[in-house]
Design an enzyme around this catalytic site. Sequence first.
Site, PDB file in Angstrom:
ATOM      1  N   ARG A 102       6.101   9.983  -4.732  1.00  0.00           N
ATOM      2  CA  ARG A 102       5.292   9.989  -5.953  1.00  0.00           C
ATOM      3  C   ARG A 102       5.932   9.060  -6.995  1.00  0.00           C
ATOM      4  O   ARG A 102       5.255   8.490  -7.842  1.00  0.00           O
ATOM      5  CB  ARG A 102       5.158  11.404  -6.546  1.00  0.00           C
ATOM      6  CG  ARG A 102       4.087  11.450  -7.648  1.00  0.00           C
ATOM      7  CD  ARG A 102       3.962  12.813  -8.321  1.00  0.00           C
ATOM      8  NE  ARG A 102       5.107  13.127  -9.137  1.00  0.00           N
ATOM      9  CZ  ARG A 102       5.896  14.184  -8.986  1.00  0.00           C
ATOM     10  NH1 ARG A 102       5.669  15.069  -8.038  1.00  0.00           N
ATOM     11  NH2 ARG A 102       6.930  14.369  -9.774  1.00  0.00           N
ATOM     12  N   TYR A 109     -14.868  -2.824 -19.573  1.00  0.00           N
ATOM     13  CA  TYR A 109     -15.329  -2.166 -18.345  1.00  0.00           C
ATOM     14  C   TYR A 109     -15.905  -0.782 -18.685  1.00  0.00           C
ATOM     15  O   TYR A 109     -15.386  -0.087 -19.564  1.00  0.00           O
ATOM     16  CB  TYR A 109     -14.132  -2.051 -17.403  1.00  0.00           C
ATOM     17  CG  TYR A 109     -14.429  -1.361 -16.104  1.00  0.00           C
ATOM     18  CD1 TYR A 109     -15.182  -1.982 -15.123  1.00  0.00           C
ATOM     19  CD2 TYR A 109     -13.941  -0.087 -15.857  1.00  0.00           C
ATOM     20  CE1 TYR A 109     -15.453  -1.349 -13.925  1.00  0.00           C
ATOM     21  CE2 TYR A 109     -14.206   0.558 -14.658  1.00  0.00           C
ATOM     22  CZ  TYR A 109     -14.962  -0.078 -13.691  1.00  0.00           C
ATOM     23  OH  TYR A 109     -15.226   0.554 -12.514  1.00  0.00           O
ATOM     24  N   ASP A 119      -6.753  -6.542 -19.642  1.00  0.00           N
ATOM     25  CA  ASP A 119      -7.276  -6.295 -18.297  1.00  0.00           C
ATOM     26  C   ASP A 119      -7.613  -7.660 -17.684  1.00  0.00           C
ATOM     27  O   ASP A 119      -8.533  -8.343 -18.135  1.00  0.00           O
ATOM     28  CB  ASP A 119      -8.519  -5.397 -18.392  1.00  0.00           C
ATOM     29  CG  ASP A 119      -9.082  -5.003 -17.025  1.00  0.00           C
ATOM     30  OD1 ASP A 119      -8.860  -5.752 -16.041  1.00  0.00           O
ATOM     31  OD2 ASP A 119      -9.758  -3.959 -16.933  1.00  0.00           O
ATOM     32  N   LYS A 159     -10.160  -4.884  -6.492  1.00  0.00           N
ATOM     33  CA  LYS A 159     -11.085  -6.015  -6.536  1.00  0.00           C
ATOM     34  C   LYS A 159     -10.457  -7.236  -5.857  1.00  0.00           C
ATOM     35  O   LYS A 159     -10.303  -7.247  -4.655  1.00  0.00           O
ATOM     36  CB  LYS A 159     -11.487  -6.296  -7.985  1.00  0.00           C
ATOM     37  CG  LYS A 159     -11.885  -5.040  -8.781  1.00  0.00           C
ATOM     38  CD  LYS A 159     -13.169  -4.400  -8.280  1.00  0.00           C
ATOM     39  CE  LYS A 159     -13.458  -3.050  -8.939  1.00  0.00           C
ATOM     40  NZ  LYS A 159     -13.425  -3.027 -10.394  1.00  0.00           N
TER      41      LYS A 159
HETATM   42  C1  LIG Z   1     -13.134  -2.050 -11.297  1.00  0.00           C
HETATM   43  C2  LIG Z   1     -12.533  -2.324 -12.610  1.00  0.00           C
HETATM   44  C3  LIG Z   1     -11.689  -1.400 -13.237  1.00  0.00           C
HETATM   45  C4  LIG Z   1     -11.403  -0.043 -12.634  1.00  0.00           C
HETATM   46  O1  LIG Z   1     -10.732  -0.142 -11.424  1.00  0.00           O
HETATM   47  P1  LIG Z   1     -10.815   0.963 -10.244  1.00  0.00           P
HETATM   48  O2  LIG Z   1      -9.840   0.468  -9.245  1.00  0.00           O
HETATM   49  O3  LIG Z   1     -12.214   1.002  -9.763  1.00  0.00           O
HETATM   50  O4  LIG Z   1     -10.407   2.277 -10.869  1.00  0.00           O
HETATM   51  C5  LIG Z   1     -11.137  -1.745 -14.448  1.00  0.00           C
HETATM   52  N1  LIG Z   1     -11.397  -2.926 -15.039  1.00  0.00           N
HETATM   53  C6  LIG Z   1     -12.205  -3.829 -14.475  1.00  0.00           C
HETATM   54  C7  LIG Z   1     -12.445  -5.129 -15.176  1.00  0.00           C
HETATM   55  C8  LIG Z   1     -12.802  -3.577 -13.250  1.00  0.00           C
HETATM   56  O5  LIG Z   1     -13.616  -4.485 -12.699  1.00  0.00           O
END
Ligand SMILES: *Cc1c(COP(=O)(O)O)cnc(C)c1O
Length: 395
Positions: free
Chosen positions: A61, A114, A186, A211
């Site tokens: 963890r 997001y 982000d 992604k």
């Molecule tokens: C998909 C996404 C998230 C969240 O990520 P997860 O892995 O689905 O929790 C956050 N920010 C952006 C820009 C995203 O495309």
Amino acid sequence: MTDQTSVGQSTLSIWGGEQEHELYERSTQVPVVHSVSFTYKDIDTWHDVALEKAPGHIYSRNTNPTVRAFEDKLKELESAEAATSFASGMAAISNVLGAFLKPGDRIVSIKDSYGGTNKIFNNFLPPLNIDVCLCETTDYAQIEDEIDKGCQLLYLETPTNPTIKIIDIKRLAAAAKKVGALVVVDNTFATPINQNPLQLGADIVLHSASKYLGGHADALGGVICGSLALIKQVYHYREINGATLSPMDAYSFIRGMKTLKLRVERQNQNAMAVARWLQSHPQIEQVNYPGLESHPNHDIASQQMRGYGGMLSFSVKGGLDAIKIFLPKLKYAHMAANLGCVETVVGPPLTTSHVECSAEERAAAGIPEGLVRYSAGIEDIEDLITDLEQALSYL
Ligand SMILES: *Cc1c(COP(=O)(O)O)cnc(C)c1O
């Protein structure tokens, strides 16, 4: 650490984080260590590792060898001092906010973040007595004004989802520094190949690894990079709260990232070609892609990004009714909620980024119901365009 000044991004995405690890039984690939715990023959060594005075792992963890190799790879690609990872991108975001904010604090951000992030801002932080100020995304006068009023954290996302706006990170990071606020960016849409926010003044860069980093839509995770001191603070919060990345998913990311630069370069090219083609199609109202000279933030995108990314959005004449006809006709695109993988993925904000919002909230955010978010895959560009052409012919 690999010498980042003399090594290219593709070399880093292949070798980064791998050379400092002892490879199991001379394997050339990072092994998936599924073990929950790590055993020691004497109490003193065990104690030293537990206190981080000696290298090693105690409990998965907290840290795990496969997960650590993934973190080190990303750390090198973002030229950061440290990195730590999470069970998802949202876990990365909520742990960063949880680690740095306390009741009475104020956060400044943008309306176009997001969907999940927006939910945290609007629903989960206010009851904790954290004041959230969401500004018009590219209204610098408003954002700088709100920063000047005082805040502990500036949270940015660029390019934005699904409107694909670009924000000047350097300018706003400088404004935040003046009031002593932490800057979080982000970087999911851009990837470290196209943009490095830490070099533009951000303190923390974060990614949904689910992604582009993984790139194959088969693993969920998140990761953040920054200075050792800041990353330690978030790591401690995460190791206790427990949103840990699994070793199997970390392995999928390590393997996916070996082709990160190849994929992203191809996606940059495909997105640009699709955007240009759509722009001149009679059924298309508007195309949002920062690589187009007509995009309102094209100049700032050219300054802070090496490539314009694989994400675009466009609105179709006839709105939601038209995209209900046209999208299912695409042969080489999944209608799905994810993005950034090798396959082309399409969907409206209604079922993807802004599924949590009401139609009124989407309208207030400037998101037309007939908008299509298009994540360019790595298919042959001629096939993507032929596919769009035949699908649009049904309108
Ligand atoms: C998909 C996404 C998230 C969240 O990520 P997860 O892995 O689905 O929790 C956050 N920010 C952006 C820009 C995203 O495309």
